[in-house]
Design an enzyme around this catalytic site. Structure first.
Site, PDB file in Angstrom:
ATOM      1  N   ARG A 171     -64.212 -35.439   5.015  1.00 36.49           N
ATOM      2  CA  ARG A 171     -63.605 -34.267   5.642  1.00 36.49           C
ATOM      3  C   ARG A 171     -62.095 -34.326   5.464  1.00 36.49           C
ATOM      4  O   ARG A 171     -61.523 -35.393   5.220  1.00 36.49           O
ATOM      5  CB  ARG A 171     -63.954 -34.213   7.127  1.00 36.49           C
ATOM      6  CG  ARG A 171     -65.450 -34.154   7.408  1.00 36.49           C
ATOM      7  CD  ARG A 171     -65.725 -34.227   8.906  1.00 36.49           C
ATOM      8  NE  ARG A 171     -67.143 -34.118   9.200  1.00 36.49           N
ATOM      9  CZ  ARG A 171     -67.980 -35.141   9.318  1.00 36.49           C
ATOM     10  NH1 ARG A 171     -67.511 -36.378   9.155  1.00 36.49           N
ATOM     11  NH2 ARG A 171     -69.259 -34.952   9.587  1.00 36.49           N
ATOM     12  N   ARG A 226     -66.053 -30.833  -0.238  1.00 34.63           N
ATOM     13  CA  ARG A 226     -67.096 -31.613   0.459  1.00 34.63           C
ATOM     14  C   ARG A 226     -68.488 -31.092   0.118  1.00 34.63           C
ATOM     15  O   ARG A 226     -69.420 -31.860  -0.129  1.00 34.63           O
ATOM     16  CB  ARG A 226     -66.824 -31.528   1.966  1.00 34.63           C
ATOM     17  CG  ARG A 226     -67.747 -32.347   2.834  1.00 34.63           C
ATOM     18  CD  ARG A 226     -67.132 -32.454   4.233  1.00 34.63           C
ATOM     19  NE  ARG A 226     -68.113 -32.749   5.273  1.00 34.63           N
ATOM     20  CZ  ARG A 226     -68.571 -33.948   5.561  1.00 34.63           C
ATOM     21  NH1 ARG A 226     -68.146 -34.993   4.861  1.00 34.63           N
ATOM     22  NH2 ARG A 226     -69.445 -34.139   6.535  1.00 34.63           N
ATOM     23  N   HIS A 279     -63.284 -27.987   2.512  1.00 34.66           N
ATOM     24  CA  HIS A 279     -64.720 -27.961   2.769  1.00 34.66           C
ATOM     25  C   HIS A 279     -65.510 -27.629   1.503  1.00 34.66           C
ATOM     26  O   HIS A 279     -66.651 -28.079   1.349  1.00 34.66           O
ATOM     27  CB  HIS A 279     -65.032 -26.939   3.863  1.00 34.66           C
ATOM     28  CG  HIS A 279     -65.915 -27.490   4.929  1.00 34.66           C
ATOM     29  ND1 HIS A 279     -65.521 -28.496   5.788  1.00 34.66           N
ATOM     30  CD2 HIS A 279     -67.192 -27.201   5.271  1.00 34.66           C
ATOM     31  CE1 HIS A 279     -66.505 -28.781   6.617  1.00 34.66           C
ATOM     32  NE2 HIS A 279     -67.539 -28.026   6.324  1.00 34.66           N
ATOM     33  N   HIS A 285     -73.468 -37.115   8.493  1.00 34.21           N
ATOM     34  CA  HIS A 285     -74.203 -36.072   9.194  1.00 34.21           C
ATOM     35  C   HIS A 285     -75.212 -36.667  10.167  1.00 34.21           C
ATOM     36  O   HIS A 285     -75.784 -37.728   9.912  1.00 34.21           O
ATOM     37  CB  HIS A 285     -74.943 -35.178   8.192  1.00 34.21           C
ATOM     38  CG  HIS A 285     -74.041 -34.286   7.409  1.00 34.21           C
ATOM     39  ND1 HIS A 285     -74.353 -33.815   6.150  1.00 34.21           N
ATOM     40  CD2 HIS A 285     -72.818 -33.771   7.702  1.00 34.21           C
ATOM     41  CE1 HIS A 285     -73.371 -33.049   5.708  1.00 34.21           C
ATOM     42  NE2 HIS A 285     -72.437 -33.023   6.631  1.00 34.21           N
ATOM     43  N   TYR A 329     -75.209 -28.171   3.419  1.00 31.92           N
ATOM     44  CA  TYR A 329     -74.067 -28.406   2.532  1.00 31.92           C
ATOM     45  C   TYR A 329     -74.478 -28.322   1.064  1.00 31.92           C
ATOM     46  O   TYR A 329     -73.717 -27.858   0.218  1.00 31.92           O
ATOM     47  CB  TYR A 329     -73.445 -29.780   2.822  1.00 31.92           C
ATOM     48  CG  TYR A 329     -72.455 -29.755   3.950  1.00 31.92           C
ATOM     49  CD1 TYR A 329     -71.090 -29.834   3.722  1.00 31.92           C
ATOM     50  CD2 TYR A 329     -72.883 -29.648   5.265  1.00 31.92           C
ATOM     51  CE1 TYR A 329     -70.176 -29.815   4.751  1.00 31.92           C
ATOM     52  CE2 TYR A 329     -71.980 -29.624   6.319  1.00 31.92           C
ATOM     53  CZ  TYR A 329     -70.621 -29.703   6.051  1.00 31.92           C
ATOM     54  OH  TYR A 329     -69.727 -29.682   7.082  1.00 31.92           O
ATOM     55  N   LYS A 331     -66.456 -37.794  12.448  1.00 32.28           N
ATOM     56  CA  LYS A 331     -66.903 -36.877  13.493  1.00 32.28           C
ATOM     57  C   LYS A 331     -67.798 -37.625  14.463  1.00 32.28           C
ATOM     58  O   LYS A 331     -68.675 -38.382  14.059  1.00 32.28           O
ATOM     59  CB  LYS A 331     -67.679 -35.716  12.855  1.00 32.28           C
ATOM     60  CG  LYS A 331     -67.888 -34.538  13.782  1.00 32.28           C
ATOM     61  CD  LYS A 331     -68.467 -33.370  13.030  1.00 32.28           C
ATOM     62  CE  LYS A 331     -68.617 -32.166  13.938  1.00 32.28           C
ATOM     63  NZ  LYS A 331     -69.162 -30.991  13.202  1.00 32.28           N
TER      64      LYS A 331
END
Length: 549
Positions: A176, A287, A284, A310, A319, A204
């Site tokens: 990210r 990614r 993004h 994730h 994604y 995250k």
């Protein structure tokens, strides 16, 4: 009479009931209310499409700013819809001689129309200028486009080398933007077993992870070249720079870590041509590109999920995105030589006979389709609660309701209604446009992709979107649940927002339930439970006795 009462309200309800928050939020709402009044729209007519055009064309705001304005207004209106105080305020303005049923019908219609007006699809912000494209454009780069992008900045200047290294490292690790900019020099080369990996200290959810470079170690090589040329041996990997290859420095002479906003602006300096259109790339997008290219080159899905940090593979698949026909075309899985005898037989013409009725006068009448495949999604709850199921053709809306009750896990305690276009189907029609739910569904299903709406329990207001995914050619004899995710909430648990409070409360207490929720939902509610076998057993046992109508 009721609408005249609503039209005569002086103070905008948004300002009174939902006007708090930051100074920026209050300013956006005030500008919207002022525009709405001067433009002649009533407070319950958001007119978001016209508001969007005013901001874009008259005030010349950028698309990203307009999106923020629209989001603020939608949020405020939804806050009104969730407020029992507002609901009571609306009821108090209804004529006292109306029956409770008619009052409920008026309130439901009012809220439904307002919700429809707030739908994001009614006022999309179309971005023409390349620099205003957002993550929602879902851009994936091909290997050729990746090469074009990485070669664009050049390495003859220090800034060009830094920008090349940043893009390369994102494409090679899928990190990210915040994770990239938080990297320190000692995070770049960490041994993971016997392979070299990148360390993300705090991703995250405050989770640390290691990302093996594998064949993508060229991103590390370019990054190391940048550090060597910049004279950086410790601290932040990517730092801010002025024109002329000068660094931003603190008073103490230390490098200043690059910010996310600066990263986004940096990428805007390097647009590339995609399908004949000049496009800029967001962090993004890089990614997403990492996820798809690893998938296409045969990397295990679990490995991609873990590399990207994730929680589940459903996020990773999002994604990766929908692959085009060429990428999805399978190899020959079964061999085809044994089909030769079938081809030879089928090549002989056959005179097909039309099936006649007992009198031999006309073909028997059949339904156009043998059945339907639906996907139903419960609204306003994340992660999504959904089911995919198939039903026979010729059933009524009431039968579909009963199937949904079993498929979703409801207990059939409350009233319901289907909204199909401007028409509603229910067991107790309350408005002129309402119809009885014993009508067959077939005439109202236009084509795959068509959506109808199902509301269950007018108090808790569980709202579902049902999408027709497929017409079935062959006739099916009974409904079947094919797939799904998570358990639907318990009956009488208060609606989506209260249930969401419960889920967040339980998560913060590590699965335990506070006294506040014990009576309403219970101690041992499993929000992730989904048992298709149990659902199908219930469908099968009840089909002959209760469902058909």
């Amino acid at each position: 009479m009721w609408h005249k009462q609503l039209q005569q309200i002086d103070e905008h309800p948004i300002q009174y009931y939902a006007g708090g928050g930051s100074k920026s939020r209050r300013s956006r709402l005030q500008r919207f209310c002022d525009w709405q009044q001067t433009s002649g729209y009533l407070w319950y007519q958001p007119a978001l499409e016209q508001w969007r055009d005013h901001l874009l064309q008259q005030e010349q705001l950028q698309a990203i700013t307009v999106r923020a304005y629209l989001s603020t207004v939608r949020s405020a209106y939804r806050q009104l819809l969730r407020s029992n105080e507002v609901r009571q305020w609306l009821y108090e303005r209804m004529p006292s001689d109306l029956s409770p049923e008619r009052q409920l019908a008026l309130m439901t219609e009012f809220e439904t129309r307002l919700k429809n007006d707030l739908d994001a699809n009614n006022a999309p912000v179309t971005v023409v200028e390349v620099q205003d494209e957002s993550d929602t454009d879902h851009l994936w780069l091909t290997p050729v486009q990746v090469a074009t992008l990485v070669l664009t900045p050049g390495v003859d200047t220090l800034k060009g080398l830094r920008d090349t290294a940043m893009m390369a490292l994102m494409l090679c690790t899928g990190v990210r933007a915040a994770e990239l900019l938080a990297l320190n020099v000692d995070d770049l080369q960490v041994m993971f077993g016997s392979t070299l990996a990148l360390r993300v200290h705090s991703g995250k959810g405050a989770k640390q992870r290691l990302i093996p470079y594998g064949a993508q170690d060229w991103g590390l090589t370019l990054t190391q070249q940048w550090l060597d040329r910049a004279g950086i041996s410790a601290g932040a990997v990517f730092v801010g720079m002025r024109k002329g290859d000068n660094f931003y420095l603190t008073k103490e002479g230390n490098h200043i870590r690059l910010s996310e906003r600066s990263l986004e602006y940096t990428l805007r300096d390097y647009p590339i041509s995609i399908d004949g259109e000049l496009r800029t790339v967001t962090p993004h997008d890089l990614r997403r590109t990492y996820a798809r290219q690893l998938y296409l080159t045969g990397t295990d899905l679990t490995a991609i999920q873990q590399n990207m940090g994730h929680e589940g593979q459903d996020i990773t698949l999002g994604y990766i995105g929908t692959l085009d026909a060429r990428q999805r075309e399978p190899d020959d899985a079964y061999g085809t030589t044994w089909l030769k005898s079938l081809w030879e037989t089928l090549s002989v013409p056959v005179e097909w006979q039309i099936e006649m009725d007992d009198f031999g006068e006309k073909p028997k009448l059949h339904l156009e389709h043998g059945g339907y495949v639906f996907k139903i999604v419960l609204q306003d709850i994340r992660p999504q609660i959904w089911r995919r199921f198939k039903v026979p053709a010729g059933i009524s809306f009431h039968t579909l309701h009963n199937i949904i009750q079993i498929v979703m896990g409801w207990e059939n305690y409350h009233l319901y209604r289907f909204d199909v276009g401007e028409t509603s189907f229910t067991t107790e029609p309350m408005a002129a446009e309402d119809r009885y739910s014993d009508e067959p569904i077939d005439a109202y299903l236009a084509e795959p992709g068509y959506q109808l709406f199902y509301e269950y329990d007018f108090g808790d207001r569980w709202q579902h979107v049902i999408t027709l995914e497929k017409f079935l050619v062959r006739e099916i004899n009974e409904p079947l649940c094919m797939a799904g995710n998570r358990a639907c909430p318990p009956e009488d648990s208060g609606g989506p927002w209260i249930y969401d409070e419960f889920l967040r409360s339980r998560q913060s207490r590590k699965g335990r339930v506070s006294r506040k929720w014990q009576d309403r939902i219970g101690n041992y509610w499993d929000a992730d439970a989904f048992d298709p076998d149990a659902i199908n057993n219930d469908l099968k046992s009840d089909w002959q006795h209760h469902l058909p109508s």
